[in-house]
Design an enzyme around this catalytic site. Structure first.
Site, PDB file in Angstrom:
ATOM      1  N   PRO A  23       0.788  -1.251   0.000  1.00  0.00           N
ATOM      2  CA  PRO A  23       0.000   0.000   0.000  1.00  0.00           C
ATOM      3  C   PRO A  23       0.812   1.289   0.000  1.00  0.00           C
ATOM      4  CG  PRO A  23      -0.002  -0.973   2.182  1.00  0.00           C
ATOM      5  CD  PRO A  23       0.786  -1.914   1.303  1.00  0.00           C
ATOM      6  N   CYS A  24       1.472   1.569  -1.105  1.00  0.00           N
ATOM      7  CA  CYS A  24       2.237   2.807  -1.167  1.00  0.00           C
ATOM      8  C   CYS A  24       1.307   4.027  -1.221  1.00  0.00           C
ATOM      9  CB  CYS A  24       3.184   2.808  -2.361  1.00  0.00           C
ATOM     10  SG  CYS A  24       2.388   2.458  -3.918  1.00  0.00           S
TER      11      CYS A  24
END
Length: 173
Positions: free
Chosen positions: A141-142
């Site tokens: 989850p950047c």
DNA sequence: TGTACTATAGACC
DNA sequence: GGTCTATAGTACA
């Protein structure tokens, strides 16, 4: 290592997933197109790669459903395929990606906070760069990393996606 | 190596 | 608020 590339047609466009023997290794988003984000007609259509081993076709189906839930905030926790980003990231990038996977849905961090967490308080910029090299956006989850001033920073698939993902997750700050 | 390039952050005006 | 600069890591010649 061989990758089996398959397409996942969704209401927002075509995602491209790459599977290795160990799991989901790559995910490419459709080209940024804000109008596509508004589309709301049909769920994912999985186009199987018939050359891929049976287990991978199952991962492919799971990935499509997981995408549907992740991108719409649908109910229930999606089943995830095993994540196996291709080796080739630098040690620093790998440590960033590992840290990213520890950020819970709804939570956000700044690039600087993530850098401090890694023991490199001045490497915020390098963290951003490592985020950009993330081969599995959304699954790693950047999109949960923001700039210190609260602005979005960047996102490899386009800021419209980042904004949508954060809205879906109802970020906690 | 050197250099240019970032999805940064913080200080200063 | 802008603008400037220090900074870390990476890619490429």
């Amino acid at each position: 290592m061989r990758l089996w590339q398959t397409s996942i047609q969704t209401r927002w466009g075509t995602f491209t997933a790459g599977f290795s023997e160990r799991g989901l290794a790559q995910l490419r988003f459709p080209a940024p197109d804000s109008s596509a984000l508004e589309a709301d007609r049909r769920g994912p259509v999985v186009s199987e790669n018939r050359e891929a081993p049976t287990g991978m076709q199952r991962w492919h189906t799971i990935t499509a459903h997981a995408l549907e839930v992740l991108l719409t905030g649908g109910t229930g926790s999606p089943e995830f395929p095993p994540l196996a980003p291709e080796p080739g990231g630098t040690p620093f990038q790998e440590s960033v990606w590992t840290a990213l996977r520890g950020i819970l849905p709804g939570a956000v961090l700044t690039y600087g906070e993530l850098a401090r967490q890694l023991g490199r308080p001045r490497a915020a910029r390098a963290v951003g760069q490592a985020c950009g090299a993330n081969p599995l956006p959304v699954f790693i989850p950047c999109h949960r990393v923001l700039a210190a001033d609260g602005t979005l920073g960047g996102f490899s698939a386009g800021l419209a996606w980042k904004q949508r993902l954060l809205a879906v997750e109802g970020r906690s700050r």
